[in-house]
Structures are given as C-alpha cells and as structure tokens.
Design a protein around this motif. Structure first.
Motif, PDB file in Angstrom:
ATOM      1  N   MET A 260      15.619  39.308  54.455  1.00 15.77           N
ATOM      2  CA  MET A 260      14.915  38.689  53.322  1.00 15.77           C
ATOM      3  C   MET A 260      14.265  37.387  53.782  1.00 15.77           C
ATOM      4  O   MET A 260      14.947  36.439  54.186  1.00 15.77           O
ATOM      5  N   CYS A 261      12.951  37.347  53.692  1.00 16.54           N
ATOM      6  CA  CYS A 261      12.181  36.183  54.139  1.00 16.54           C
ATOM      7  C   CYS A 261      11.797  35.369  52.893  1.00 16.54           C
ATOM      8  O   CYS A 261      11.134  35.896  51.997  1.00 16.54           O
ATOM      9  N   ALA A 269       8.185  33.159  58.656  1.00 14.91           N
ATOM     10  CA  ALA A 269       8.232  34.594  58.954  1.00 14.91           C
ATOM     11  C   ALA A 269       8.411  34.838  60.456  1.00 14.91           C
ATOM     12  O   ALA A 269       9.242  35.665  60.861  1.00 14.91           O
ATOM     13  N   PHE A 270       7.671  34.113  61.280  1.00 15.27           N
ATOM     14  CA  PHE A 270       7.757  34.344  62.740  1.00 15.27           C
ATOM     15  C   PHE A 270       9.147  33.975  63.254  1.00 15.27           C
ATOM     16  O   PHE A 270       9.693  34.639  64.121  1.00 15.27           O
ATOM     17  N   ARG A 277      14.811  40.233  65.257  1.00 13.51           N
ATOM     18  CA  ARG A 277      14.146  41.346  65.949  1.00 13.51           C
ATOM     19  C   ARG A 277      13.551  42.344  64.938  1.00 13.51           C
ATOM     20  O   ARG A 277      13.774  43.557  65.009  1.00 13.51           O
ATOM     21  N   VAL A 278      12.811  41.805  63.988  1.00 11.57           N
ATOM     22  CA  VAL A 278      12.187  42.612  62.927  1.00 11.57           C
ATOM     23  C   VAL A 278      11.206  43.603  63.537  1.00 11.57           C
ATOM     24  O   VAL A 278      10.421  43.249  64.432  1.00 11.57           O
ATOM     25  N   THR A 279      11.232  44.867  63.040  1.00 11.00           N
ATOM     26  CA  THR A 279      10.324  45.882  63.588  1.00 11.00           C
ATOM     27  C   THR A 279       9.138  46.187  62.666  1.00 11.00           C
ATOM     28  O   THR A 279       8.104  46.664  63.117  1.00 11.00           O
ATOM     29  N   ILE A 280       9.318  45.956  61.366  1.00  9.01           N
ATOM     30  CA  ILE A 280       8.232  46.288  60.425  1.00  9.01           C
ATOM     31  C   ILE A 280       8.275  45.357  59.227  1.00  9.01           C
ATOM     32  O   ILE A 280       9.353  44.990  58.752  1.00  9.01           O
ATOM     33  N   THR A 281       7.093  44.974  58.753  1.00 10.36           N
ATOM     34  CA  THR A 281       6.999  44.171  57.536  1.00 10.36           C
ATOM     35  C   THR A 281       5.657  44.442  56.866  1.00 10.36           C
ATOM     36  O   THR A 281       4.772  45.073  57.466  1.00 10.36           O
ATOM     37  N   GLY A 282       5.517  43.982  55.634  1.00 11.17           N
ATOM     38  CA  GLY A 282       4.280  44.211  54.893  1.00 11.17           C
ATOM     39  C   GLY A 282       3.784  42.926  54.259  1.00 11.17           C
ATOM     40  O   GLY A 282       4.583  42.139  53.736  1.00 11.17           O
ATOM     41  N   ASP A 301       8.946  34.427  69.594  1.00 14.09           N
ATOM     42  CA  ASP A 301       8.659  35.723  70.221  1.00 14.09           C
ATOM     43  C   ASP A 301       8.642  36.796  69.135  1.00 14.09           C
ATOM     44  O   ASP A 301       9.690  37.181  68.625  1.00 14.09           O
ATOM     45  N   ILE A 302       7.438  37.258  68.807  1.00 15.45           N
ATOM     46  CA  ILE A 302       7.342  38.245  67.722  1.00 15.45           C
ATOM     47  C   ILE A 302       7.080  39.651  68.279  1.00 15.45           C
ATOM     48  O   ILE A 302       6.580  40.521  67.582  1.00 15.45           O
TER      49      ILE A 302
END
Ligand code: OOB
Length: 546
Positions: A260-261, A269-270, A277-282, A301-302
């Motif tokens: 949860m951001c 967010a970054f 180690r987020v893989t997907i977001t919208g 490191d994104i």
C-alpha cells in the motif's frame, strides 16, 4: 430486517444472462470472504499486505478480518446494511473491508479526498448506517469531518476509527457479537462503488461477489499475476482501477503480495518499489509523466518493476512510447470504468498496439457496441458511442431511477458516454467523451455538480463549467461565470467559496473566467451541453492560457 440493497428490478441480470455467465464459468458462486479463507488455507504464512508499519500474512489477515466481522455485527449491523468506508492506502483497509464482507455488510467506497457534501450524499443515497475512517492521513484529520457528516446524516449511527478514535468508536475495541458469521449469497451486492459520471451527484454502483470476482480473477490472468507478484496500490484503493484491474483484489486472488503506497509521488512510490521489489503497479497518465521525468535522477532501484499500467484517462501515444525507455518496464494501457467493462492491452501485444490503443475487453462475452448518433453500428476504424453489456457490467445504478433511464438501454446496455474507435481484433482507441464531465487526472468531475455549487454564491448570476485540454492533467476545469448585477467578483474569491462547500479539493475549478453573457447563436433556451460546447470552443479559439 434491514432494507434491501436495491429494489430496482433492473439491477439484477436477467435469468438467461445469469445462467449463461454461470455456465461459462465466469460466475463461480464464490464470495470475498471465501476467497480470503481459501488463500489463508492454501498459504497461511505468505505475506498478503504490507504498508509502512505493517506486514500481515494471509492467516493474520483472515484472523483480523474475522475479528472485525464480529465487531461489525456487535454494533447491531445486519447483513445487507451499508457502511461507508473512507480509508486511504493503508494495510488496515483489508481487515476492515474483509470484516464487512464476512459479516454480509456492504462497503460504500468513498475516496480519501471526499468531504462533507459528498459523504452526506453517499450516506443518504445508500442509507448507510456506519462510517469507518482512519484517524489521520497525509496531514488530514478525518475525525472532525466524520462528526460533521454524522450531524447531517441521521441514519449514520456509528463512526468507527482505525487509530485514535477521539469522540468516535475504536475499531480495535469493538465488542464481538459472539454469533456465527452469516452465509453470504455470491449473487448479492458485495459493495457500492462511486461513479464519476457526467450529470449531477455521483451515482452508486452495485457490484456482486460473482461479477466482481470474475473481473479481477480474469484480470489477474491477463496481467500475469502469480504468487510471486508484488502489486503496489499507488492510486487511492477505493477506485476501481487499483481495486480490481487487477488491483489489490486481483493480487490477493492470485496469492500475491499487496503493497500500500500512501501517495503516488515519485519519491514515495520509487522508495517503496525498491524496498518491496514491486513487480506491477497502476497509475493515471499525469503520474506516469511525473515518474518518467523522475526516473533518470532517482537514487532508488526500480528495476523490479515489470509492468506499469496506465489508465483512467487517455495516455497519448507520444508519452506511451517513452515508458519502456525511461522506466525499463512493459506498459499496459487500461481503459475501464467502475460500472464494469475493462479493456487491457495484453503484455505480449506488439509495441504499436500497446502504445496506440487502449486495449481490448477482458471477456469473450463482453458485448461492445460502437454506434452513431442514431444508434446504428459504425464500421471498425470510425468513431462512435461505446455501449456495453456483459458478465461484470452493471445493469443499473443503486437507487437512482432517473440515472438508470438515461444510462442504460432497454435491453441492458450501459451507455458509457465514451467515443471510441474499434480496430480489428476488438482493440479500442478512446477518442473523447460525449457527455459533460471533466476527466482531471483520472478524477471525473460532473460539470453540473460544480455549476450547482457556483450558483449558490449570491454574487453569481449564471455559471457553466467546461473541460479545457491540459498538457499535464489531460483536462482541467474552467468555470465561466456571469456575475450578478452589481457584484464585483474575483477568481480567488470564487475558488475560496467553492472550498467552503464541503467538496473534494479536485472539484474546485482550476480556472474562473468572467463573462458578461453566454453568447448563444440559437434563439431562446439552449441545452447546457450546447452552451458548454460553445464556451469551450470560444475559449480555445481565443487561445487562452492559464
Ligand atoms: C476508471 O474508472 P472510472 O469509473 O473512474 O472512469 C471511467 C471513465 C471512462 O468511461 C472513460 O471516460 C475514462 O474514465 N477512462 C479512460 C481510460 N480509462 C478510463 N479514457 C481514456 N483512456 C483510458 N485508458 O477510470 C477505470 C476503471 C478501471 C480500470 C481503469 C480505469
């Protein structure tokens, strides 16, 4: 006995459609509560939800949700009762909401930006009995707001606070009902979501367990979610996009992890993408633009990010083409609506499809019509009105016969108000809107709603609100105002007045332009739509800039 969620017979799918959607395996008779139970049984120790201060496994989340369900029932709430949920992007959203689902209660999802006027409207329209909030978020204290809302909404018996309760009830201290949880019908309304809409106040969108779970289960597949995926909710989770496309619900369905951001700024967010180690977001297009700008200079490191979904408003091809070079991930365009239909570009589509279209529908049984003004189908490649019907598109709004008569055809198609072109293969390219709303960075604002507030000012004789193209926001709002005789008004005063109206800040007009009259070529009365179109054209002709 609680009053029914809706008495409108159009709200349910006709029997033959419901049978088809079940036969095809779209509707599987599963509820939100059962979904969480199943995941907790399959992998109790896997992390389900993370925020700045919490890391909860699936088993922990289920235990908290069951305790919350007991607390909700302990308040005397009965299955079918509506509870307004105004919770920002924090982990506590999930125990609260899954507790409601387990107790057969119906969340009404408000945005964190909503204020007294909007919340009072939801309370009245939904007949809500309770409101759940957090104490504070991003510097705003929700407790005094809740008091104000409660003062104007007699049916709103309880305000429950996650955090320091102040004058309200403490979410963590609700006494348990000590009764078994109810059986929940998967065909029943699971929650009400808010529609942006073109006319007047927001409408409430009733979504069933069956239809919604289908939409995010299928979305999770299309978006490649699996147990190793880490989905970050960057937009307010009450929105349909981060909720279900595939969103937090699709992620939980897939047994993935949700992060949860608290706000979508590039820095916040970054930092989270790197740490988790987020893989997907919208995100919506303006946020994508900011992220693309920030990526070159970020210390974070994104590189874990595989997919950036962009939707909610048109993402222009020039910007879309820069996603992979700047952020190093695949773009997925998402064109959806809280009423149902969601289109995605597929992850393995050719680059020109990903950049140049807004995707194609989730389901083979999404019926998509593109019609001219007379209701005749237009050939592929030409613009027309988008209408749709299908296994996860509503048949009616909650408790709103007038809106239903306008927004749905007799045979159950939803008139989206969008103008699209269909390409071979069913891909859609959004051209614009037929109706009068402002799509401001993905937030939909009804011109009519804002005009009604402006007209409440004694110094305003008449007002018309239009959308103006904006390089960053996509569209911004411009209020044309005719001052009342003798009144001397300035733009800041009009904006301050709007801020006293108890509205979400994004509804305050970005610009105010004073005019002596609304020049109209037609004789007599003209429709508001025509007037707004004329004003927009006049403004653009003059090439005015803010
Ligand atoms: C999403 O849902 P809503 O209900 O806030 O807004 C729906 C409207 C659409 O009718 C369309 O006018 C516009 O937002 N829209 C787009 C778009 N995505 C939505 N316009 C152009 N391009 C796009 N990609 O906004 C929503 C719901 C689920 C998933 C994604 C977005």
């Amino acid at each position: 006995m609680s009053d029914p969620v809706s008495s409108d017979p159009r709200q349910v799918w006709p029997q033959e459609f419901a049978a088809l959607y079940r036969d095809k395996g779209y509707w599987r008779g599963e509820t939100f509560g059962e979904m969480l139970r199943a995941r907790a049984a399959e992998h109790p120790d896997r992390l389900a939800v993370v925020d700045a201060t919490h890391r909860w496994s699936y088993a922990e989340l289920l235990a908290m949700a069951e305790r919350a369900a007991q607390g909700w029932m302990g308040l005397g709430l009965c299955p079918g009762d509506r509870v307004i949920v105004q919770i920002p992007n924090v982990a506590a959203f999930f125990p609260a909401v899954f507790g409601l689902f387990l107790a057969g209660l119906v969340p009404v999802y408000a945005l964190p930006a909503h204020r007294q006027t909007e919340l009072a409207h939801f309370a009245a329209r939904a007949g809500a009995k309770a409101l759940v909030i957090v104490d504070r978020h991003e510097g705003f204290d929700y407790r005094p707001l809740a008091l104000e809302v409660q003062a104007g909404a007699p049916g709103l018996a309880h305000v429950v606070v996650i955090g320091e309760p102040g004058p309200h009830l403490d979410f963590d201290a609700l006494p348990a009902a000590g009764r078994p949880l109810p059986q929940v019908d998967p065909a029943s309304v699971a929650f009400l979501q808010i529609s942006g809409g073109s006319t007047g106040l927001s409408k409430l969108i009733p979504r069933t367990h069956d239809d919604y779970i289908y939409s995010f289960r299928a979305s999770a597949g299309i978006c490649g979610l699996g147990p190793d995926s880490i989905y970050m909710a960057a937009l307010p989770v009450a929105h349909n996009f981060p909720m279900s496309s595939p969103g937090v619900m699709g992620a939980l369905y897939a047994g993935a992890r949700v992060v949860m951001c608290p706000n979508p700024s590039a820095d916040t967010a970054f930092r989270l993408i790197a740490a988790e180690r987020v893989t997907i977001t919208g995100v919506v297009p303006p946020v994508a633009l900011l992220w693309m700008q920030a990526a070159a200079k970020t210390p974070h490191d994104i590189s874990s990010l595989q997919v950036l979904q962009v939707g909610g408003a048109k993402f222009i091809p020039e910007a879309a083409a820069r996603v992979r070079p700047t952020l190093g991930c695949t773009l997925q365009q998402v064109f959806g609506m809280a009423e149902g239909l969601v289109n995605y570009t597929r992850l393995d589509d050719p680059e020109e499809t990903i950049i140049g279209t807004q995707g194609r529908a989730i389901s083979p049984d999404d019926e998509v019509l593109v019609l001219d003004d007379d209701g005749n189908p237009v050939p592929d490649g030409l613009p027309g009105h988008l209408l749709t019907r299908g296994p996860y598109t509503i048949r009616a709004y909650h408790n709103d016969p007038a809106a239903n008569a306008r927004s749905f055809t007799d045979d159950g198609f939803y008139r989206t108000g969008d103008i699209v072109k269909r390409l071979p293969g069913g891909y859609l390219v959004v051209q614009g809107r037929a109706g009068d709303h402002i799509n401001r960075a993905g937030e939909k604002i009804s011109a009519e709603e804002i005009e009604d507030h402006l007209l409440a000012h004694q110094g305003i004789f008449d007002a018309a609100v239009v959308s103006i193209p904006d390089a960053f926001l996509g569209e911004r709002s411009c209020a044309f105002v005719i001052p009342a005789a003798g009144a001397t008004l300035r733009a800041p005063e009009v904006k301050s007045f709007m801020r006293t109206r108890g509205l979400a800040e994004f509804k305050v007009p970005d610009q105010v332009v004073f005019v002596d009259e609304f020049q109209t070529t037609a004789v007599g009365k003209i429709s508001r739509n025509t007037l707004r179109a004329q004003l927009r054209a006049r403004f653009l002709d003059q090439g005015k800039t803010p």
